[in-house]
Design a protein around this motif. Structure first.
Motif, mmCIF file in Angstrom:
data_model
loop_
_atom_site.group_PDB
_atom_site.id
_atom_site.type_symbol
_atom_site.label_atom_id
_atom_site.label_comp_id
_atom_site.label_asym_id
_atom_site.label_seq_id
_atom_site.Cartn_x
_atom_site.Cartn_y
_atom_site.Cartn_z
ATOM 1 N N VAL A 67 0.842 -1.205 0.000
ATOM 2 C CA VAL A 67 0.000 0.000 0.000
ATOM 3 C C VAL A 67 0.875 1.251 0.000
ATOM 4 O O VAL A 67 0.594 2.224 -0.711
ATOM 5 C CB VAL A 67 -0.940 0.004 1.224
ATOM 6 C CG1 VAL A 67 -1.708 1.325 1.303
ATOM 7 C CG2 VAL A 67 -1.910 -1.167 1.148
ATOM 8 N N VAL A 68 1.937 1.242 0.788
ATOM 9 C CA VAL A 68 2.852 2.383 0.830
ATOM 10 C C VAL A 68 3.466 2.617 -0.551
ATOM 11 O O VAL A 68 3.556 3.758 -1.031
ATOM 12 C CB VAL A 68 3.966 2.157 1.877
ATOM 13 C CG1 VAL A 68 5.024 3.254 1.780
ATOM 14 C CG2 VAL A 68 3.376 2.129 3.278
ATOM 15 N N PHE A 69 3.892 1.534 -1.218
ATOM 16 C CA PHE A 69 4.434 1.641 -2.578
ATOM 17 C C PHE A 69 3.411 2.281 -3.518
ATOM 18 O O PHE A 69 3.742 3.188 -4.295
ATOM 19 C CB PHE A 69 4.822 0.259 -3.104
ATOM 20 C CG PHE A 69 6.241 -0.128 -2.849
ATOM 21 C CD1 PHE A 69 7.269 0.355 -3.659
ATOM 22 C CD2 PHE A 69 6.566 -0.973 -1.805
ATOM 23 C CE1 PHE A 69 8.586 -0.014 -3.419
ATOM 24 C CE2 PHE A 69 7.881 -1.342 -1.558
ATOM 25 C CZ PHE A 69 8.897 -0.866 -2.364
ATOM 26 N N LEU A 70 2.176 1.790 -3.472
ATOM 27 C CA LEU A 70 1.143 2.250 -4.410
ATOM 28 C C LEU A 70 0.703 3.676 -4.146
ATOM 29 O O LEU A 70 0.445 4.448 -5.087
ATOM 30 C CB LEU A 70 -0.066 1.306 -4.344
ATOM 31 C CG LEU A 70 0.165 -0.136 -4.814
ATOM 32 C CD1 LEU A 70 -1.089 -0.974 -4.602
ATOM 33 C CD2 LEU A 70 0.585 -0.164 -6.278
ATOM 34 N N VAL A 71 0.604 4.052 -2.865
ATOM 35 C CA VAL A 71 0.063 5.367 -2.513
ATOM 36 C C VAL A 71 1.144 6.440 -2.460
ATOM 37 O O VAL A 71 0.949 7.565 -2.954
ATOM 38 C CB VAL A 71 -0.678 5.299 -1.154
ATOM 39 C CG1 VAL A 71 -1.168 6.690 -0.734
ATOM 40 C CG2 VAL A 71 -1.848 4.336 -1.245
ATOM 41 N N LEU A 72 2.284 6.122 -1.874
ATOM 42 C CA LEU A 72 3.310 7.139 -1.638
ATOM 43 C C LEU A 72 4.460 7.107 -2.636
ATOM 44 O O LEU A 72 5.215 8.074 -2.737
ATOM 45 C CB LEU A 72 3.860 6.996 -0.209
ATOM 46 C CG LEU A 72 2.825 7.129 0.913
ATOM 47 C CD1 LEU A 72 3.485 6.965 2.272
ATOM 48 C CD2 LEU A 72 2.110 8.476 0.825
ATOM 49 N N GLY A 73 4.644 5.976 -3.314
ATOM 50 C CA GLY A 73 5.705 5.924 -4.314
ATOM 51 C C GLY A 73 6.798 4.925 -3.979
ATOM 52 O O GLY A 73 6.822 4.322 -2.906
ATOM 53 N N THR A 74 7.734 4.792 -4.910
ATOM 54 C CA THR A 74 8.796 3.790 -4.779
ATOM 55 C C THR A 74 9.756 4.086 -3.641
ATOM 56 O O THR A 74 10.078 3.196 -2.842
ATOM 57 C CB THR A 74 9.592 3.692 -6.091
ATOM 58 O OG1 THR A 74 8.705 3.336 -7.158
ATOM 59 C CG2 THR A 74 10.689 2.642 -5.968
ATOM 60 N N THR A 75 10.230 5.329 -3.542
ATOM 61 C CA THR A 75 11.213 5.660 -2.504
ATOM 62 C C THR A 75 10.666 5.438 -1.091
ATOM 63 O O THR A 75 11.318 4.761 -0.279
ATOM 64 C CB THR A 75 11.698 7.115 -2.657
ATOM 65 O OG1 THR A 75 12.345 7.264 -3.933
ATOM 66 C CG2 THR A 75 12.676 7.474 -1.548
ATOM 67 N N PRO A 76 9.480 5.961 -0.754
ATOM 68 C CA PRO A 76 8.920 5.666 0.571
ATOM 69 C C PRO A 76 8.691 4.171 0.776
ATOM 70 O O PRO A 76 8.866 3.648 1.887
ATOM 71 C CB PRO A 76 7.595 6.430 0.585
ATOM 72 C CG PRO A 76 7.793 7.537 -0.395
ATOM 73 C CD PRO A 76 8.639 6.935 -1.478
ATOM 74 N N GLY A 77 8.308 3.460 -0.301
ATOM 75 C CA GLY A 77 8.078 2.027 -0.187
ATOM 76 C C GLY A 77 9.356 1.272 0.153
ATOM 77 O O GLY A 77 9.353 0.374 1.004
ATOM 78 N N VAL A 78 10.449 1.646 -0.501
ATOM 79 C CA VAL A 78 11.740 1.006 -0.226
ATOM 80 C C VAL A 78 12.204 1.355 1.185
ATOM 81 O O VAL A 78 12.726 0.500 1.910
ATOM 82 C CB VAL A 78 12.792 1.443 -1.263
ATOM 83 C CG1 VAL A 78 14.183 0.958 -0.852
ATOM 84 C CG2 VAL A 78 12.435 0.906 -2.646
ATOM 85 N N GLU A 79 12.009 2.615 1.590
ATOM 86 C CA GLU A 79 12.410 3.032 2.942
ATOM 87 C C GLU A 79 11.615 2.276 4.000
ATOM 88 O O GLU A 79 12.170 1.845 5.022
ATOM 89 C CB GLU A 79 12.209 4.535 3.107
ATOM 90 C CG GLU A 79 13.196 5.377 2.306
ATOM 91 C CD GLU A 79 12.972 6.862 2.492
ATOM 92 O OE1 GLU A 79 11.925 7.241 3.077
ATOM 93 O OE2 GLU A 79 13.843 7.655 2.069
ATOM 94 N N TYR A 80 10.320 2.108 3.784
ATOM 95 C CA TYR A 80 9.486 1.353 4.731
ATOM 96 C C TYR A 80 9.977 -0.091 4.837
ATOM 97 O O TYR A 80 10.153 -0.620 5.948
ATOM 98 C CB TYR A 80 8.020 1.375 4.285
ATOM 99 C CG TYR A 80 7.165 0.333 4.979
ATOM 100 C CD1 TYR A 80 6.588 0.591 6.209
ATOM 101 C CD2 TYR A 80 6.966 -0.931 4.394
ATOM 102 C CE1 TYR A 80 5.816 -0.379 6.854
ATOM 103 C CE2 TYR A 80 6.212 -1.893 5.027
ATOM 104 C CZ TYR A 80 5.635 -1.617 6.259
ATOM 105 O OH TYR A 80 4.902 -2.583 6.892
#
Length: 312
Positions: A55-68
């Motif tokens: 969900v983080v990847f889809l909503v916030l983008g790749t960079t936040p998704g990788v950081e999470y």
């Protein structure tokens, strides 16, 4: 600052509350948690963390998704140290296995609150005083040194400051009374050893936060990323303990792997601070590289432990 929609915070809060409620109801009776049950619950917690990451990847983008993902995996790996201390505390207080889940449940509740406070304070400090990252790096390097030197801190759960303060505030009886934290004796309210165990667990988590908070802030300084990743890692801590109980000694190279991870994160913090404080020409370590290093070191530590069992 990351623009996080309010509903995503709401979804996260709802998932945590519902998960804790379901977990509490599923374990409302005191029973010994076996390997299969622990494995099933571990799968649930990992699945929730991964699903939220998607969900983080889809909503916030790749960079936040990788950081999470990086922050969650980092916190998950560092939590292995907690498991050794949990085993020590349970052994010291001779906690019956049927009561251990209840203790860890309340320990997790406290950890969610205290980690939230520490992470909020850490983000606030870093945003105002970037140079503090050098101090955080020093903390991680010191922790690395202690792990590699295998220094014995002579941790005594029964005589820790938190437990001694508890005994001054309320009388603590010597015998357990089922899963109760308090009982009445001679007309007065006294605590059972189970409450002392919860206090010892909470105190241990505060100590671990000294490493955990600086480490996760090296991955991201976004409040949403650092707290959600920590929360999902903490939620799965109980199931992980029962899954690995009795097997921790087999992964004897894991502590060395954790030391390497802490050292790597310390270097990442130094470069990150130098980039912001000294010169923008100083390179930073990208989050995908951090994620790859953590995965490789963890997998290598586990495989090496299995390939070269401890003698004796």
């Amino acid at each position: 600052m990351l623009d996080v929609p309010w509903w995503l915070w709401a979804v996260f809060g709802a998932v945590v509350v519902v998960s804790l409620a379901v977990d509490l109801l599923a374990h409302r009776d005191t029973h010994v948690i076996g390997f299969r049950e622990a494995a099933a619950w571990s799968g649930v917690w990992v699945g929730l963390a991964v699903a939220f990451g998607v969900v983080v990847f889809l909503v916030l983008g790749t960079t936040p998704g990788v950081e999470y993902t990086t922050a969650w995996l980092l916190e998950k790996s560092l939590s292995v140290d907690n498991l050794f201390v949990f085993a020590l505390i349970f052994g010291y207080f001779r906690v019956p296995r049927a009561y251990q889940h209840r203790v860890l449940f309340f320990g997790v509740l406290g950890a969610l609150v205290f980690r939230g406070l520490f992470l909020a304070a850490g983000v606030a400090v870093v945003s105002r005083f970037t140079a503090v990252l050098f101090v955080f790096a020093a903390v991680l390097f010191w922790s690395t040194y202690k792990i590699l030197k295998e220094e014995d801190d002579s941790f005594d759960p029964g005589h820790s400051l938190a437990v001694r303060l508890l005994r001054k505030v309320v009388p603590v009886r010597d015998e357990y009374a089922g899963a109760h934290f308090f009982v009445r004796e001679a007309g007065r309210r006294v605590a059972t050893p189970l409450l002392a165990v919860v206090v010892a667990i909470e105190a241990a988590d505060l100590v671990f936060a000294v490493d955990s908070v600086p480490a996760v802030l090296a991955v991201s300084d976004e409040p949403f990323i650092v707290y959600t990743s920590n929360a999902f890692a903490i939620l799965g801590l109980r199931a992980l303990y029962f899954l690995l109980a009795g097997l921790l000694d087999r992964f004897h190279y894991l502590s060395k792997g954790l030391a390497l991870i802490l050292a790597f994160i310390g270097v990442k913090l130094v470069l990150q601070a130098s980039h912001k404080v000294i010169s923008s020409s100083v390179p930073e370590i990208p989050s995908p590289v951090s994620l790859a290093v953590i995965v490789v070191v963890l997998a290598g530590s586990v495989l090496l432990s299995l390939a070269r069992p401890r003698e004796g």
